[in-house]
Design a protein around this motif. Structure first.
Motif, short mmCIF file in Angstrom:
data_model
loop_
_atom_site.label_atom_id
_atom_site.label_comp_id
_atom_site.label_asym_id
_atom_site.label_seq_id
_atom_site.Cartn_x
_atom_site.Cartn_y
_atom_site.Cartn_z
N SER A 7 7.09 -8.76 -7.26
CA SER A 7 5.66 -8.51 -7.12
C SER A 7 5.36 -7.03 -7.28
CB SER A 7 5.17 -9.01 -5.76
OG SER A 7 3.79 -8.78 -5.59
N CYS A 8 6.19 -6.19 -6.67
CA CYS A 8 6.00 -4.75 -6.77
C CYS A 8 6.15 -4.29 -8.23
CB CYS A 8 7.00 -4.04 -5.88
SG CYS A 8 6.67 -2.29 -5.62
N PHE A 9 7.11 -4.86 -8.93
CA PHE A 9 7.31 -4.51 -10.33
C PHE A 9 6.07 -4.86 -11.17
CE2 PHE A 9 8.67 -5.95 -14.60
CZ PHE A 9 9.16 -4.74 -15.10
N LEU A 10 5.52 -6.04 -10.96
CA LEU A 10 4.33 -6.44 -11.71
C LEU A 10 3.13 -5.57 -11.35
CD1 LEU A 10 4.57 -10.35 -11.67
CD2 LEU A 10 5.03 -8.79 -13.57
N CYS A 11 3.01 -5.18 -10.08
CA CYS A 11 1.91 -4.30 -9.69
C CYS A 11 2.03 -2.95 -10.39
CB CYS A 11 1.92 -4.10 -8.17
SG CYS A 11 1.36 -5.55 -7.23
N PHE A 12 3.24 -2.42 -10.46
CA PHE A 12 3.46 -1.18 -11.19
C PHE A 12 3.04 -1.34 -12.65
CE2 PHE A 12 6.13 0.65 -7.83
CZ PHE A 12 5.89 1.99 -7.99
N ARG A 44 -8.65 -12.16 3.65
CA ARG A 44 -7.23 -11.82 3.70
C ARG A 44 -6.96 -10.47 3.04
NH1 ARG A 44 -2.19 -14.17 0.26
NH2 ARG A 44 -0.51 -13.35 1.58
N LEU A 45 -7.60 -10.24 1.91
CA LEU A 45 -7.42 -8.97 1.22
C LEU A 45 -7.92 -7.80 2.07
CD1 LEU A 45 -6.70 -7.27 -1.21
CD2 LEU A 45 -8.90 -7.90 -2.24
N MET A 46 -9.09 -7.94 2.67
CA MET A 46 -9.63 -6.87 3.50
C MET A 46 -8.77 -6.66 4.75
SD MET A 46 -12.05 -5.53 1.91
CE MET A 46 -12.52 -4.46 3.27
N LEU A 47 -8.24 -7.74 5.29
CA LEU A 47 -7.36 -7.62 6.45
C LEU A 47 -6.10 -6.83 6.08
CD1 LEU A 47 -6.64 -8.35 9.38
CD2 LEU A 47 -5.65 -10.49 8.51
N GLY A 48 -5.55 -7.11 4.90
CA GLY A 48 -4.36 -6.38 4.46
C GLY A 48 -4.64 -4.91 4.26
N VAL A 49 -5.77 -4.58 3.64
CA VAL A 49 -6.11 -3.18 3.38
C VAL A 49 -6.43 -2.45 4.68
CG1 VAL A 49 -7.78 -1.64 2.28
CG2 VAL A 49 -6.88 -3.61 1.02
N VAL A 50 -7.28 -3.05 5.52
CA VAL A 50 -7.65 -2.41 6.78
C VAL A 50 -6.43 -2.26 7.69
CG1 VAL A 50 -9.02 -2.65 8.89
CG2 VAL A 50 -10.04 -3.16 6.67
N GLY A 51 -5.57 -3.28 7.72
CA GLY A 51 -4.35 -3.18 8.52
C GLY A 51 -3.46 -2.06 8.04
N GLY A 52 -3.30 -1.95 6.72
CA GLY A 52 -2.48 -0.87 6.17
C GLY A 52 -3.05 0.49 6.51
N LEU A 53 -4.35 0.68 6.34
CA LEU A 53 -4.99 1.95 6.66
C LEU A 53 -4.88 2.28 8.14
CD1 LEU A 53 -8.22 1.70 4.48
CD2 LEU A 53 -6.13 2.97 3.96
N MET A 110 0.83 -1.20 0.00
CA MET A 110 0.00 0.00 0.00
C MET A 110 0.87 1.26 0.00
SD MET A 110 -3.14 0.97 2.58
CE MET A 110 -3.88 -0.63 2.28
N ILE A 111 1.96 1.23 0.77
CA ILE A 111 2.89 2.36 0.77
C ILE A 111 3.50 2.54 -0.62
CG2 ILE A 111 5.04 3.25 1.75
CD1 ILE A 111 4.37 1.67 4.31
N SER A 112 3.86 1.43 -1.27
CA SER A 112 4.41 1.51 -2.63
C SER A 112 3.41 2.14 -3.58
CB SER A 112 4.79 0.11 -3.11
OG SER A 112 5.78 -0.47 -2.28
N GLY A 113 2.15 1.74 -3.48
CA GLY A 113 1.12 2.31 -4.34
C GLY A 113 0.89 3.78 -4.08
N PRO A 126 -4.37 -5.44 -5.33
CA PRO A 126 -5.42 -4.60 -4.73
C PRO A 126 -4.90 -3.70 -3.60
CG PRO A 126 -6.25 -6.81 -5.12
CD PRO A 126 -4.78 -6.86 -5.37
N CYS A 127 -3.92 -4.19 -2.84
CA CYS A 127 -3.33 -3.35 -1.80
C CYS A 127 -2.55 -2.19 -2.42
CB CYS A 127 -2.40 -4.19 -0.91
SG CYS A 127 -3.25 -5.45 0.07
N PHE A 128 -1.82 -2.49 -3.49
CA PHE A 128 -1.10 -1.45 -4.23
C PHE A 128 -2.07 -0.40 -4.74
CE2 PHE A 128 0.68 0.31 -8.14
CZ PHE A 128 2.01 0.56 -7.81
N LEU A 129 -3.17 -0.85 -5.31
CA LEU A 129 -4.17 0.07 -5.86
C LEU A 129 -4.84 0.88 -4.75
CD1 LEU A 129 -5.23 0.72 -8.69
CD2 LEU A 129 -7.13 -0.84 -8.25
N ALA A 130 -5.04 0.27 -3.59
CA ALA A 130 -5.61 1.00 -2.46
C ALA A 130 -4.71 2.17 -2.06
CB ALA A 130 -5.81 0.05 -1.27
N GLY A 131 -3.39 1.97 -2.11
CA GLY A 131 -2.47 3.06 -1.83
C GLY A 131 -2.58 4.17 -2.85
N MET A 132 -2.75 3.80 -4.13
CA MET A 132 -2.94 4.81 -5.17
C MET A 132 -4.20 5.64 -4.93
SD MET A 132 -1.95 2.82 -8.71
CE MET A 132 -2.55 4.23 -9.65
N VAL A 133 -5.29 4.95 -4.60
CA VAL A 133 -6.56 5.64 -4.36
C VAL A 133 -6.44 6.57 -3.17
CG1 VAL A 133 -8.96 5.30 -3.67
CG2 VAL A 133 -7.94 3.80 -5.39
#
Length: 348
Positions: A128-133, A239-248, A55-58, A170-177
């Motif tokens: 993984s970060c490269f592919l997300c970019f 798991r995805l929601m846990l990652g996003v909520v944890g990051g936020l 999320m920070i990367s995004g 999706p975590c990467f994109l959440a950081g972008m948003v």
């Protein structure tokens, strides 16, 4: 107007915290012979810490989307993938040389390097970060609005299996948003207690069953009934929601706790350390996962003491050791360019 971040200490502190969590998880695996996937602390750390990192990367990715396709690809490849090749080569030389010295089989040749594939199997987060970019960039250059290309790329990411892309993107994109929507960022920073309660509840429900069912594809799943498929979808979404909520949650907490304390000498020092997260991620692989794990074990301690006391303390010590190694590497401009694809920073 989008929220344009500057080099703020709070974000570097957050990056340092994220890499500490990564090392904590790796310490649990490295310093104990028990199965880490059965360790409650390990399972909960892995439920959100890489999501926070991505999320920070995004969040800091938008400037790259202003580049031309060729410039974007070359810059991100050199930044994120090239170090995998460089350090994979270093690892190959070390291991093959050790095998030669001890009389084992070795293939210290170009074909041996290509066949061992150290550059491909290790440092999965960077790839993984490269592919997300790349996925986000492809969506960004489509002649459609972001409210269309963003969900479209999320769907595409779910069929890209390498390097946990279905979870990471999706975590990467959440950081972008979060960066693009200034109002959302203000709401996140203003409601740390709400996020903390929600995150704690979700983390409590994240157990070994959830971990097992959120990873991989179970045998015979194609012939399973609809309830099995619903269960898999539920745990992967959890798991995805846990990652996003944890990051936020940690983004909100760090902004509230450290923004006003950024002038403290201790905070300044820690924030400088947070600028080395890419280097720390790479070097800890050699120090912790490839070296110390063969000499240090804490099997005589209880699971609780090891997980919540010994392993985090060990992670801090490993982090400090890695920082010393990184500073030594940065004493040489040639070495820093070869290994990290970076010029030595002025603070080094």
């Amino acid at each position: 107007m989008s929220h344009i971040p500057q080099r703020l200490p709070v974000w570097d502190l957050l990056k340092l915290f994220a890499i500490f969590l990564v090392m904590w998880g790796h310490s649990i695996t490295a310093f104990s012979s028990s199965v880490s996937e059965q360790n409650p602390v390990f399972i909960r750390l892995n439920g959100f810490h890489v999501g926070l990192f991505m999320m920070i990367s995004g969040y800091f990715s938008l400037s790259a989307f202003r580049l031309s396709p060729l410039r974007f690809l070359s810059k991100k490849f050199y930044q994120l993938v090239y170090p995998c090749f460089a350090w994979g080569g270093v690892k190959w030389v070390i291991i093959e040389t050790a095998l030669i010295i001890t009389g084992g089989l070795a293939s210290l040749t170009l074909s041996g390097l290509l066949s061992d594939l150290y550059w491909f199997s290790d440092f999965w987060f960077l790839k993984s970060c490269f592919l997300c970019f790349c996925i986000a960039y492809l969506g960004h250059i489509l002649p459609i609005k972001s409210r269309y290309w963003m969900p479209l790329t999320v769907i595409v990411s779910q069929v890209v299996p390498p390097f946990s892309i279905p979870f990471m993107y999706p975590c990467f994109l959440a950081g972008m948003v979060l960066r693009k929507d200034e109002g959302l960022m203000k709401w996140i920073v203003s409601h740390p207690s709400v996020l903390l309660v929600l995150f704690s509840m979700m983390l409590f429900g994240w157990n070994q069953e959830a971990w097992n069912k959120s990873h991989g594809i179970p045998a015979g799943v194609l012939s399973s009934d609809v309830f099995t498929w619903v269960g898999l979808l539920f745990y992967r979404s959890y798991r995805l929601m846990l990652g996003v909520v944890g990051g936020l949650t940690f983004i909100s907490l760090f902004h509230n706790v450290f923004t006003k304390a950024c002038c403290s000498p201790v905070i300044k020092t820690l924030s400088e350390w947070g600028r080395y997260t890419l280097e720390l991620y790479i070097v800890q692989h050699f120090v912790l996962e490839q070296t110390l794990c063969h000499f240090i074990q804490f099997d005589n301690y209880s699971l609780t003491v090891f997980s919540v006391l010994i392993s985090p303390v060990a992670s801090v010590l490993v982090l400090l050791l890695c920082l010393c190694i990184i500073r030594l590497i940065y004493q040489s401009r040639t070495l820093s360019k070869f290994l990290f694809a970076k010029e030595p920073p002025s603070v080094a």
